[in-house]
Design a protein around this motif. Structure first.
Motif, PDB file in Angstrom:
ATOM      1  N   LEU A 152       9.523  -4.412  -4.172  1.00  0.00           N
ATOM      2  CA  LEU A 152       9.233  -3.493  -3.071  1.00  0.00           C
ATOM      3  C   LEU A 152       8.448  -4.184  -1.971  1.00  0.00           C
ATOM      4  O   LEU A 152       8.585  -3.836  -0.799  1.00  0.00           O
ATOM      5  CB  LEU A 152       8.429  -2.296  -3.587  1.00  0.00           C
ATOM      6  N   ARG A 154       8.625  -7.264  -1.040  1.00  0.00           N
ATOM      7  CA  ARG A 154       9.316  -8.342  -0.330  1.00  0.00           C
ATOM      8  C   ARG A 154       9.564  -7.918   1.102  1.00  0.00           C
ATOM      9  O   ARG A 154       9.720  -6.750   1.389  1.00  0.00           O
ATOM     10  CB  ARG A 154      10.669  -8.632  -0.984  1.00  0.00           C
ATOM     11  N   ARG A 163       1.203  -5.864   1.916  1.00  0.00           N
ATOM     12  CA  ARG A 163       2.125  -4.914   1.296  1.00  0.00           C
ATOM     13  C   ARG A 163       1.959  -4.892  -0.206  1.00  0.00           C
ATOM     14  O   ARG A 163       2.017  -3.848  -0.836  1.00  0.00           O
ATOM     15  CB  ARG A 163       3.555  -5.337   1.579  1.00  0.00           C
ATOM     16  N   LEU A 166      -0.863  -2.695  -1.146  1.00  0.00           N
ATOM     17  CA  LEU A 166      -0.595  -1.286  -0.874  1.00  0.00           C
ATOM     18  C   LEU A 166       0.481  -0.737  -1.811  1.00  0.00           C
ATOM     19  O   LEU A 166       0.378   0.380  -2.318  1.00  0.00           O
ATOM     20  CB  LEU A 166      -0.165  -1.109   0.584  1.00  0.00           C
ATOM     21  N   MET A 167       1.524  -1.541  -2.045  1.00  0.00           N
ATOM     22  CA  MET A 167       2.562  -1.118  -2.989  1.00  0.00           C
ATOM     23  C   MET A 167       1.952  -0.887  -4.362  1.00  0.00           C
ATOM     24  O   MET A 167       2.315   0.054  -5.068  1.00  0.00           O
ATOM     25  CB  MET A 167       3.633  -2.204  -3.127  1.00  0.00           C
ATOM     26  N   VAL A 171       2.510   2.569  -6.252  1.00  0.00           N
ATOM     27  CA  VAL A 171       3.250   2.592  -7.519  1.00  0.00           C
ATOM     28  C   VAL A 171       2.310   2.937  -8.666  1.00  0.00           C
ATOM     29  O   VAL A 171       2.670   3.689  -9.578  1.00  0.00           O
ATOM     30  CB  VAL A 171       3.954   1.245  -7.761  1.00  0.00           C
TER      31      VAL A 171
ATOM     32  N   LEU B 159      -5.642  -0.902   6.828  1.00  0.00           N
ATOM     33  CA  LEU B 159      -5.708  -1.597   5.546  1.00  0.00           C
ATOM     34  C   LEU B 159      -7.120  -1.613   4.986  1.00  0.00           C
ATOM     35  O   LEU B 159      -7.329  -1.337   3.802  1.00  0.00           O
ATOM     36  CB  LEU B 159      -5.194  -3.023   5.691  1.00  0.00           C
ATOM     37  N   ILE B 162      -7.951   1.689   3.466  1.00  0.00           N
ATOM     38  CA  ILE B 162      -7.293   1.985   2.191  1.00  0.00           C
ATOM     39  C   ILE B 162      -7.946   1.183   1.063  1.00  0.00           C
ATOM     40  O   ILE B 162      -8.196   1.702  -0.022  1.00  0.00           O
ATOM     41  CB  ILE B 162      -5.796   1.632   2.271  1.00  0.00           C
ATOM     42  N   PHE B 333       4.341   7.411  -0.256  1.00  0.00           N
ATOM     43  CA  PHE B 333       3.393   6.400   0.196  1.00  0.00           C
ATOM     44  C   PHE B 333       4.064   5.031   0.261  1.00  0.00           C
ATOM     45  O   PHE B 333       3.936   4.306   1.242  1.00  0.00           O
ATOM     46  CB  PHE B 333       2.195   6.382  -0.765  1.00  0.00           C
ATOM     47  N   VAL B 334       4.795   4.694  -0.803  1.00  0.00           N
ATOM     48  CA  VAL B 334       5.501   3.410  -0.843  1.00  0.00           C
ATOM     49  C   VAL B 334       6.482   3.308   0.324  1.00  0.00           C
ATOM     50  O   VAL B 334       6.559   2.294   1.023  1.00  0.00           O
ATOM     51  CB  VAL B 334       6.232   3.258  -2.193  1.00  0.00           C
ATOM     52  N   VAL B 337       4.612   2.687   3.586  1.00  0.00           N
ATOM     53  CA  VAL B 337       4.150   1.303   3.720  1.00  0.00           C
ATOM     54  C   VAL B 337       5.316   0.416   4.137  1.00  0.00           C
ATOM     55  O   VAL B 337       5.191  -0.436   5.021  1.00  0.00           O
ATOM     56  CB  VAL B 337       3.535   0.815   2.395  1.00  0.00           C
ATOM     57  N   ARG B 338       6.461   0.651   3.519  1.00  0.00           N
ATOM     58  CA  ARG B 338       7.624  -0.183   3.849  1.00  0.00           C
ATOM     59  C   ARG B 338       8.098   0.065   5.280  1.00  0.00           C
ATOM     60  O   ARG B 338       8.522  -0.855   5.971  1.00  0.00           O
ATOM     61  CB  ARG B 338       8.766   0.088   2.867  1.00  0.00           C
ATOM     62  N   LEU B 341       4.639  -0.959   7.900  1.00  0.00           N
ATOM     63  CA  LEU B 341       3.853  -2.201   7.900  1.00  0.00           C
ATOM     64  C   LEU B 341       4.749  -3.421   7.871  1.00  0.00           C
ATOM     65  O   LEU B 341       5.734  -3.433   7.159  1.00  0.00           O
ATOM     66  CB  LEU B 341       2.915  -2.221   6.685  1.00  0.00           C
TER      67      LEU B 341
END
Lengths: 350, 341
Positions: A152, A154, A163, A166-167, A171, B159, B162, B333-334, B337-338, B341
């Motif tokens: 995720l 990547r 990332r 945060l991932m 998760v 960031l 968080i 949330f995931v 972020v993708r 960011l």
């Protein structure tokens, strides 16, 4: 941080300076671990003088109460604490090395939660399963969640480490919720057993756990010796590492596997112990800057000392009540984590 | 948040669309509300639900169940869902951070710690002071997170906020566990609450939270206009005549009040405040005068739906509502972020 490493590595390569300070620190850490070990063996509701403990360790007496306390309870528990601490610290050091992310930690990036989910699922869905299956399940769960987070996160290289963290948070929240739902679904006694394990407590650790941990650590020793070189190459970034003749992608995959295996074995034995893998490598680095190989050894010693102390404090602070070691590491580790956020040198490493 | 400003396609058009959509949303809210009451250990037909709400008969068992057990729970879901969503919308607007949420930024952990310590000192059984205690805790948690993020290199930015939130939440969570270990009695009564739940709540407890909900929501509606300006940047907002420092302080007060009342009544329900404002923006764009009310309604619908799911998914067992919100919120949330960011 990497600039300092570069200088240190260059100096070592050119001058062949003997790493005096790291070795001195290692000896001091060894002494501190020995002192912690002694204190752990002496502390407990059954009073024993240190001369008695020494005599019992040298020559166990079958059937005596003191011998049982030392050999069946305190000694394996101590060994389990030291081993899990060392393994979590190694796992964190490797993870931080390959991701070049100072905040990487097996529990912060979901590896612990994946192992926890797998073990809780095993306990709740299949109560009759052998305890020997737990490390296998933990490894599978940890691996699956680590793979999920890595795939995720990547993407464009600039924000990759950011990332990653945060991932991990996202998760981990999801996986922990599944674990919680699993506990609701399970029968009460199975849920109780799982809850005790989830607190990260060493109180149930016996020779069985010690044997598994020791075997895993010994078995992975050759891999750890190998790991020093690719980690030192990866510190300079993937491009330089390729230039140095490292097959970057396979090395990364192997190192992640190694890191996850170490953390999964530790977590499956005693439950999730937070922040050890995050903090121990940083403490080791502050104590003495050294090459990656020696850094791994120093990290392992620091981690062993941390968990040994955490378990000792948890047992002694509110005796006769026992505070799980995982709680102590979280209470001490999260402020240190905050400190690391404050000290991170630039926005990029943050 | 600049992306939102870009999608801001003509306030008039958005406004008209929102006005047309309003009856639809409110109708959906009423439907889900009635469905929430009808579902349960014993399913009750919708007709009986309507009858119990409009013309209750004292002797009718179903009517008693509805009015004393299920109606309070549905009202809780509406109040808490609306409050957390509005709190999330405000905090996202003021910090200009798409990942902001009361749970992720340490407010819920702070409120939880305060409530747990309060109960440990006072003994089980709540009091009307509970929302105040939770508010002080939430304020403390927020102060810790902002202080930490502000001291980090680069200052307060998504960031660092968080990460600081994660550190503070881990620390406060460990304190909660420690308090439990030291005091088993209150642990039993708080265990379910700590996962976030709407079950077993009474009208009396709801009245404790009511002033906080009402005050926080009213403040949010008043501030919405200025938050829109702030979302375009502090300089822009200052240029438009907004007193930025005062606005931030008031918005924080509203967020703390809404979060504290929600946590005091239903425990920490994570990710509701993260998910809903983004959903609301999909419909109404970047104007907080629309985002705030639409978030409130969608949040109420969402929490009602989540609570239905929590009760029927593993029936007759009940999953803690907070677990379901995390199950749904983690992936969002995931995705955020993708995407961002």
């Amino acid at each position: 941080m990497s600039a300092v490493w570069r200088v240190a590595a260059l100096r070592g390569a050119i001058a062949f300076e003997a790493p005096v300070r790291p070795l001195l620190v290692l000896a001091l850490l060894g002494a501190a671990i020995a002192a912690t070990a002694l204190a752990s063996l002496l502390t407990g509701s059954y009073g024993l003088a240190w001369s008695e403990v020494a005599a019992l360790l040298a020559r166990p007496e079958a059937g005596s109460m003191g011998s049982t306390v030392v050999w069946e309870f305190r000694f394996p528990r101590l060994l389990a604490a030291l081993l899990t601490g060392a393994m979590l610290a190694l796992s964190g050091a490797i993870l931080q090395g390959i991701t070049r992310n100072p905040l990487a930690d097996p529990s912060l990036v979901g590896v612990s939660q994946g192992a926890a989910l797998a073990v809780v699922a095993l306990i709740v869905l299949w109560p009759g399963a052998m305890p020997g299956l737990r490390p296998v399940a933990a490894f599978g769960g940890a691996m699956a969640v680590a793979a999920l987070i890595l795939s995720l996160s990547r993407g464009d290289a600039g924000g990759a480490t950011l990332r990653f963290v945060l991932m991990g948070i996202g998760v981990a929240a999801f996986v922990s919720a599944v674990t919680g739902a699993m506990l609701t679904y399970g029968r009460l006694e199975a849920a109780q057993a799982a809850l005790g394990w989830l607190a990260g407590s060493l109180h149930a650790a016996g020779w069985g756990e010690v044997r598994v941990l020791a075997l895993v650590l010994l078995g992975l020793c050759p891999a750890l010796v190998w790991a020093g070189r690719p980690i030192s190459a990866l510190r300079f970034g993937p491009e330089v590492a390729t230039g140095l003749g490292l097959a970057v992608q396979p090395a990364r995959v192997l190192l992640v596997l190694l890191s996850v295996a170490l953390a999964a074995a530790a977590v499956s034995a005693v439950g999730p112990l937070g922040f050890v893998g995050l903090v121990a490598p940083h403490v080791a680095q502050r104590l003495a800057r050294s090459g990656p190989g020696l850094h791994l050894v120093l990290s392992a010693a620091t981690g062993a000392l941390m968990v040994g102390l955490a378990d000792l404090i948890g047992r002694a602070a509110f005796a006769p009540l026992q505070i799980p070691a995982g709680l102590v590491t979280a209470l001490v580790g999260s402020p240190l984590f905050a400190l690391l956020i404050l000290r991170s040198q630039s926005r990029r490493t943050l | 948040m600049t992306a939102h400003a870009a999608t801001h396609a003509g306030p008039g058009g958005r406004r008209a669309a929102a006005l047309a959509g309003a009856p639809l949303l409110l109708g959906l809210l009423v439907l889900v509300f009635l469905w929430h009451i009808a579902v349960g250990a014993k399913p009750i037909p919708l007709g009986t639900v309507l009858a119990a709400l409009t013309a209750p008969e004292p002797g009718n068992f179903d009517h008693v169940v509805i009015r004393d057990l299920r109606l309070p729970r549905a009202v809780y879901a509406v109040a808490v869902g609306a409050s957390l969503s509005v709190a999330g919308a405000l905090i996202q607007g003021v910090t200009r951070n798409p990942l902001a949420e009361p749970g992720l930024l340490g407010l819920m952990a702070g409120a939880s710690v305060a409530v747990v310590l309060w109960v440990a000192l006072q003994g089980p059984g709540g009091s009307a002071a509970l929302p105040l205690v939770a508010a002080l805790g939430a304020l403390g948690g927020a102060a810790l997170v902002w202080g930490l993020a502000g001291a980090a290199p680069g200052g307060v930015q998504p960031l660092s906020l968080i990460l600081a939130g994660a550190a503070v939440t881990a620390f406060l969570g460990a304190i909660v566990t420690l308090a439990h270990l030291l005091d088993e009695q209150s642990f039993q009564s708080l265990r379910v609450w700590l996962n976030g739940t709407l079950s077993g709540r009474s009208w009396e407890v709801f009245l404790w939270g009511l002033p906080w909900f009402a005050g926080g929501l009213a403040l949010a509606f008043v501030l919405a206009r200025q938050v829109t300006a702030l979302a375009m940047g502090e300089e822009v907002a200052a240029g438009l005549g907004v007193d930025v420092a005062r606005l931030k302080a008031l918005a924080l007060a509203a967020v703390v009040a809404l979060t504290a009342a929600s946590v005091a009544l239903a425990g920490p329900l994570g990710f509701v405040g993260l998910v809903i404002p983004h959903a609301a923006r999909l419909f109404v764009g970047a104007d907080y005068r629309l985002i705030v009310p639409v978030s409130a309604v969608i949040g109420a619908i969402y929490l009602l739906g989540v609570d239905i799911l929590a009760r029927v998914a593993l029936a007759p067992l009940e999953i803690a509502t907070g677990l379901v919100t995390a199950l749904a919120g983690g992936p969002v949330f995931v995705w955020l972020v993708r995407a961002r960011l």
